[in-house]
Every structure is written in structure tokens, then in C-alpha cells.
Design a protein around this motif. Structure first.
Motif, PDB file in Angstrom:
ATOM      1  N   ALA A  12       0.704  -1.359  -0.305  1.00 10.12           N
ATOM      2  CA  ALA A  12       0.331  -0.274   0.340  1.00 10.12           C
ATOM      3  C   ALA A  12       0.545   1.282   0.079  1.00 10.12           C
ATOM      4  CB  ALA A  12      -1.384  -0.030   1.008  1.00 10.12           C
ATOM      5  N   LEU A  13       1.870   0.840   0.937  1.00  8.89           N
ATOM      6  CA  LEU A  13       2.879   2.634   0.632  1.00  8.89           C
ATOM      7  C   LEU A  13       3.409   2.906  -0.749  1.00  8.89           C
ATOM      8  CD1 LEU A  13       4.734   1.657   4.309  1.00  8.89           C
ATOM      9  CD2 LEU A  13       2.674   2.948   4.011  1.00  8.89           C
ATOM     10  N   GLU A  14       3.429   1.512  -1.539  1.00 11.21           N
ATOM     11  CA  GLU A  14       4.001   1.666  -2.799  1.00 11.21           C
ATOM     12  C   GLU A  14       3.605   1.843  -3.953  1.00 11.21           C
ATOM     13  OE1 GLU A  14       4.927  -1.091  -0.814  1.00 11.21           O
ATOM     14  OE2 GLU A  14       7.075  -0.390  -0.092  1.00 11.21           O
ATOM     15  N   ARG A  15       2.464   1.893  -3.556  1.00 12.51           N
ATOM     16  CA  ARG A  15       1.097   2.609  -4.497  1.00 12.51           C
ATOM     17  C   ARG A  15       0.045   3.000  -3.866  1.00 12.51           C
ATOM     18  NH1 ARG A  15       2.272  -3.033  -5.487  1.00 12.51           N
ATOM     19  NH2 ARG A  15       2.336  -3.388  -7.490  1.00 12.51           N
ATOM     20  N   ARG A  16       0.404   4.160  -2.491  1.00 12.74           N
ATOM     21  CA  ARG A  16       0.200   5.198  -1.529  1.00 12.74           C
ATOM     22  C   ARG A  16      -1.399   5.834  -2.220  1.00 12.74           C
ATOM     23  NH1 ARG A  16       5.590   5.767  -1.151  1.00 12.74           N
ATOM     24  NH2 ARG A  16       6.405   7.640  -2.052  1.00 12.74           N
ATOM     25  N   TYR A  17      -0.606   6.480  -3.962  1.00 10.15           N
ATOM     26  CA  TYR A  17      -1.325   7.414  -4.420  1.00 10.15           C
ATOM     27  C   TYR A  17      -2.790   6.544  -5.059  1.00 10.15           C
ATOM     28  CZ  TYR A  17       2.082  10.911  -4.553  1.00 10.15           C
ATOM     29  OH  TYR A  17       2.918  11.601  -3.872  1.00 10.15           O
ATOM     30  N   VAL A  33      -3.951   3.876  -3.160  1.00  9.23           N
ATOM     31  CA  VAL A  33      -5.362   3.888  -2.023  1.00  9.23           C
ATOM     32  C   VAL A  33      -5.982   4.824  -2.198  1.00  9.23           C
ATOM     33  CG1 VAL A  33      -5.271   3.805   0.058  1.00  9.23           C
ATOM     34  CG2 VAL A  33      -3.784   1.927  -1.167  1.00  9.23           C
ATOM     35  N   PHE A  78      -4.792   2.687   7.087  1.00  6.44           N
ATOM     36  CA  PHE A  78      -3.937   1.678   5.805  1.00  6.44           C
ATOM     37  C   PHE A  78      -3.779   3.800   5.099  1.00  6.44           C
ATOM     38  CE2 PHE A  78      -5.320  -1.983   5.662  1.00  6.44           C
ATOM     39  CZ  PHE A  78      -4.869  -2.731   5.304  1.00  6.44           C
ATOM     40  N   VAL A  97      -0.094   6.213   4.286  1.00  3.20           N
ATOM     41  CA  VAL A  97      -0.098   6.789   2.562  1.00  3.20           C
ATOM     42  C   VAL A  97      -0.417   8.311   3.170  1.00  3.20           C
ATOM     43  CG1 VAL A  97      -1.684   6.700   1.002  1.00  3.20           C
ATOM     44  CG2 VAL A  97      -0.935   4.488   2.004  1.00  3.20           C
ATOM     45  N   LEU A 133       3.091   9.682   4.207  1.00  2.00           N
ATOM     46  CA  LEU A 133       3.765   9.831   2.798  1.00  2.00           C
ATOM     47  C   LEU A 133       3.551  10.424   1.371  1.00  2.00           C
ATOM     48  CD1 LEU A 133       4.767   5.811   2.600  1.00  2.00           C
ATOM     49  CD2 LEU A 133       6.344   7.894   4.105  1.00  2.00           C
ATOM     50  N   VAL A 134       1.790  10.614   1.577  1.00  2.00           N
ATOM     51  CA  VAL A 134       1.978  11.883   0.054  1.00  2.00           C
ATOM     52  C   VAL A 134       2.508  13.334   0.534  1.00  2.00           C
ATOM     53  CG1 VAL A 134       0.266  12.653  -0.492  1.00  2.00           C
ATOM     54  CG2 VAL A 134       0.176  10.502  -0.361  1.00  2.00           C
TER      55      VAL A 134
END
Length: 546
Positions: A1-6, A8, A500, A504, A507-508
Motif C-alpha cells: 500500500a505504501l508503494e502504491r499510495r496514490y 490507495v 492504511f 499513506v 508519505l503523500v
């Protein structure tokens, strides 16, 4: 989820949009107040004013007979102990809903009410609304009844349909407009017991002075006073008898006060003392007066009311259909305006107050978070889970088959102060790990892992603690059940989103900060290069030739 945060974040926003679309499409209904059915059904009867009490008794007997026939039918359909407790009636005043009979309100020989008490809702499969529908069908039409309403609400926020007509002082015009509105409402599915407050009063004699009597100096006041003195009497003196005053009244003999013929035979005295026949100077017309005259802000009004079967439609849906039809009504009666009362009025007042309170609460939450965190952006991450608490609350209503009501909204508002707790602890843990020297990615992962068990345990204890209230079937707990559903499912869903969405979002937020820094640093480098070019317009290695 962190690598695909956008991705999510896009998925989370999509869930919000789908939930809002579900509410707007009507798949999950909203109504201001839940229908709280009591164990007693009432049939409220209003007859024409001035009717003999014997006719009211006949109408009550018809309603009671229908109740007894329904009693026999239900005993045949549901074997075992009867669900009927008893039937009772009152003539002259309405039955008391709670506590001793009230001395206020309308009363008289034209008012009656019949009540049917059933066993508690836990001990019967038949709903009170279904019983009332069958009772209404068995009763049929009641002769001379102005209004017959069936209901069982233990308590409510007012009439489900309450449309106030005003704008003209012509009562007949208001009555005609009211008839048109009632005719339309009667065509809508789920609407019953449509009535208005326009009531004809008892028969009365209206007196008017003829134009030919004006030269004699006779006025309407003179005519009314002399007729009153003749039939009601004029106080001549008072005699003290012990502690009481005895009034001596002078009036016509009883034999001359029994019929309207006595009025036509009386003589009216002019200001000159001349007595002339009543028929020569006045007219008398037998008509009906008004039972009551209602005014609102100095406007004469007529109110149209009705009941709504909330299993078929909500009051909001009925009012929306009425507003869509309103242009047709305005074309016929352009001077008659309308307003909304009853439940709709209470809803608008409550909504305006809640909106102000929610805005102030969100501002205070933001301030209280920004001060200790020393950041304006991190409180936004923490508060981002609040809308998802609303999503969970709506999903809970959908799963349990409940409509969203005003108490559900109150639960969602209370939920806002609860769901931020887990998010606040999560953000604080990330900040602590970063202060300890961990890299951004490691700090976020470590905080999410460490806070998983506490968040899961607190969520489970809150949800299971509210389960008994969600499953309660008693009448007293009915308004509280939607609030418990909002809190329970809202906490459940928002806690999942916290695990989640908060990491996320953190990080964003760092990505945005890094992008801003790159833009600023690039701007500074370009400015340094511009300064160097201005100092050496030929470049660092170029020398001018002589």
C-alpha cells in the motif's frame, strides 16, 4: 500500500463517491425521525360541529365493531395467546397518550377516539402499521365524519405531512386550494388520512342592516345589541345573596325565544325611539360559522396534514413530489402560498443548528491537534479518516436494514471525536520513530505494525459493547439504535482506514513537501546562475579580445 499510495487514495475517494451516490439515488433512504410504533393504535374521529352525541356514538360503535372483527381474524391467523389486550373508547375528548387525560385541546360531542392495545412488539409478528391498515379497511367510511385518522406513534417530531397555505384573506379561496392539495396528496403511494384544518362551525344567524335603514341612523352595532338583549338578555341589577352575586337579566319570555320566527317578529328601535319591524331594516341569513380561525404572522392559514407509511415512502420523498407538482398548483391559485410545518419544520431547524455546531467542532479539533503537533498539515492527515467513519455508519445502516435518520447524523458527529484518537496515536508514533533516527519508510512501517494491536483491540471492544443496543427491539430504545449503529460501524470502518490511509497520507504529505523543496531549490539555483551571468556576461572561461 505504501508503494502504491496514490492508488490507495484514489480508491478511498472512490468509496466516498460511491457512498454519496448511494444516498442520492435513494438506495438507502433518509428521514428525519424514525417511526416509533407504540403498542396502542388510535382511531381519532372528528364529526361535524353541532352533531348530536348520539350520532357520534353510532360512529364510535362502527369503529369498535371493526376492531372486534379484526380481533377475531387475528386470533384465527395467529394461534396461541391473543395479541389483543383490550379495546377502549372516549367521546368528548381524545384519549391520553401518556399519563392522565389532558384538560387542554379541542373537546365536544363531535370528538371521539377509539384505542386498541396489543401485546409488546417482541411477542407478536404483526406490526402495528399492518394492524392499522386492516382496521382502516374494516371500518370503511363513517357517515358525517369530517376526519378519521389512524395512528400509533409513541412519539414523533410532528405531522409527517404539514403544508400551511396562506397569502389571501379569502377563506373560501384557501379552502379551494386546500381541496386541490388534498386531492393530489391522496394520489401518492403511502399517503393516508389526508385532511385539513378548515372546519365549518355550528349553524348561526348572520345579521346585516339594509341600506334603507341607514337614513334612520341604525348601525350594525345597534342591531346586534338589541337582538342580544332580546334573546340573551341585559343585566338590570345584581343582588348580593350571601357570598354570591345574583344577576337579574331582562329578556323576552322563553316562549318568544324558541324559534327564528320570534326574531322576524321582533321590532327594532331607532335612535329617535321609533320601533320598526325587523324585516324592514335588517336581513337574517342562516349559515355556518368557522370552528376556528388560524393565523400565522397575521395571515389567515389553512393547514393540510397527512400520514405516511414509512415502509413505502418517507415524508421527504412525499414533500419532494409535492414541490415538483407545486407549479401546477400555483397556476390555479397564484395568490395562495405554502410553507412547511410539522416534521419538515423541525428538520430544517435542527439541520441549521447541527451545521453550525459541526463547523465549530471541526475547527476546535483542528486547533487542538495543530498546537501539540506544531504542524498545520499533520492534523489534516489525522482528520482525513472522519469522512470514512461516515461511510462505515452508512454501510452499517444498509446491512441492518435501517433508514438513516437524524439520530444517525448525531452518531456520526459524535464519531468524529472518536475516530481521530487512533489516527492521532498513529501520527505521533511515526513522529517519535523519525525523531529516533529511523528513515521515513521504516518509521511509517514500524508505527503501523506497533499500533495495529491496540487499534484492533479498542475497535473491537467499542463495537461489541454497542452490539446489545443495536439488537434492542424495545420502543424506548428505538431512537438510540441508529446512533449506536453509526458509532459501532463507523469506528469499525474508520479504524481499518486508519491503518492504511494515515501512513499513506503521511508519505503523500512528505512527497508534497519534497516536491515543494525541489521547486524552491531549483528556483534558487536558477537565480544564482542569473546572478553569475550578470557578473560575467561572456561566460566563466571567455575573455574579451582586444
Amino acid at each position: 500500500a505504501l508503494e502504491r499510495r496514490y492508488a490507495v487514495i484514489v480508491a478511498a475517494v472512490g468509496v466516498l463517491i460511491l457512498t454519496g451516490a448511494m444516498m442520492q439515488s435513494g438506495r438507502l433512504r433518509y428521514q428525519f425521525f424514525p417511526q416509533v410504533e407504540g403498542n396502542i393504535g388510535f382511531a381519532t374521529l372528528t364529526m361535524q360541529r353541532g352533531v348530536p352525541i348520539e350520532r357520534t356514538e353510532l360512529a364510535v360503535a362502527q369503529i369498535q365493531d371493526a376492531a372486534e372483527r379484526l380481533h377475531a381474524e387475528l386470533d384465527a391467523e395467529y394461534p396461541g395467546p391473543s395479541i389483543f389486550v383490550h379495546t377502549f373508547a372516549s367521546i368528548g375528548e381524545q384519549l391520553s397518550r401518556d399519563g392522565p387525560p389532558s384538560s387542554g385541546g379541542e373537546g365536544g360531542a363531535h370528538i371521539a377516539e377509539v384505542g386498541v392495545e396489543l401485546v409488546g412488539s417482541k411477542f407478536r409478528d404483526l406490526t402495528m402499521e399492518e394492524m392499522l391498515i386492516r382496521w382502516r379497511e374494516l371500518t370503511g367510511s363513517v357517515p358525517d365524519a369530517v376526519e378519521l385518522k389512524f395512528g400509533s406513534d409513541a412519539f414523533s417530531a410532528g405531522e409527517a405531512i404539514n403544508i400551511v397555505l396562506y397569502g389571501t384573506q379569502n377563506v373560501e379561496r384557501l379552502a379551494q386550494a386546500s381541496a386541490m392539495v388534498k386531492q393530489f396528496l391522496a394520489t401518492l403511494s403511502g399517503v393516508s388520512d389526508v385532511a385539513d384544518t378548515f372546519r365549518a362551525g355550528k349553524q348561526e344567524v348572520q345579521l346585516s342592516v339594509r341600506d334603507s335603514a341607514l337614513p334612520l341612523g341604525l348601525t350594525q352595532i345597534d342591531l346586534a345589541r338589541q337582538v342580544r338583549q332580546a334573546f340573551y338578555g341585559e343585566e338590570a341589577q345584581r343582588i348580593q345573596r350571601g357570598r354570591d352575586d345574583v344577576r337579574v337579566m331582562v329578556r323576552y319570555p322563553e316562549a318568544e325565544r324558541r324559534s327564528l320566527g320570534s326574531l322576524e317578529a321582533m321590532r327594532i328601535r331607532t335612535r329617535d325611539g321609533v320601533e320598526v319591524p325587523f324585516g324592514a331594516v335588517a336581513d337574517a341569513e342562516v349559515t355556518r360559522g368557522f370552528a376556528s380561525i388560524e393565523r400565522l404572522d397575521r395571515h389567515r392559514i389553512v393547514t393540510v396534514t397527512g400520514s405516511v407509511d414509512r415502509s413505502v415512502a418517507t415524508p421527504d420523498q412525499i414533500i419532494a413530489e409535492f414541490k415538483a407538482w407545486a407549479p401546477t398548483y400555483r397556476a390555479v391559485y397564484p395568490n395562495v402560498k405554502f410553507g412547511l410545518g410539522g416534521e419538515q419544520e423541525q428538520q430544517s431547524e435542527a439541520a441549521s443548528g447541527v451545521l453550525k455546531g459541526v463547523g465549530m467542532a471541526m475547527l476546535l479539533i483542528f486547533v487542538l491537534l495543530a498546537i501539540p503537533l506544531k504542524s498545520y498539515s499533520q492534523p489534516l492527515i489525522i482528520m482525513s479518516v472522519i469522512p470514512f467513519g461516515t461511510v462505515g455508519a452508512i454501510m452499517g445502516h444498509l446491512l441492518l436494514g435501517w433508514d438513516v435518520v437524524f439520530f444517525s447524523i448525531l452518531g456520526m458527529i459524535a464519531l468524529a471525536g472518536v475516530v481521530v484518537n487512533a489516527s492521532l496515536v498513529m501520527v505521533h508514533s511515526i513522529n517519535v520513530h523519525r525523531d529516533e533516527g529511523l528513515a521515513l519508510g521504516d518509521a511509517v512501517r514500524s508505527a503501523a505494525v506497533n499500533r495495529f494491536r491496540p487499534i484492533a483491540l479498542t475497535t473491537a471492544t467499542t463495537f461489541f459493547g454497542l452490539l446489545p443496543l443495536m439488537a434492542e427491539k424495545s420502543v424506548a430504545a428505538t431512537p438510540m439504535v441508529p446512533m449506536a449503529i453509526s458509532l459501532g460501524f463507523g469506528v469499525l470502518y474508520s479504524s481499518i482506514m486508519t491503518l492504511f490511509l494515515v501512513p499513506v497520507g503521511y508519505l503523500v504529505l512528505e512527497d508534497i513537501a519534497a516536491l515543494r523543496n525541489r521547486i524552491l531549490h531549483k528556483g534558487e539555483e536558477d537565480e544564482e546562475e542569473s546572478d553569475a551571468d550578470r557578473r560575467n556576461p561572456y561566460g566563466a572561461k571567455t575573455r574579451p579580445t582586444v
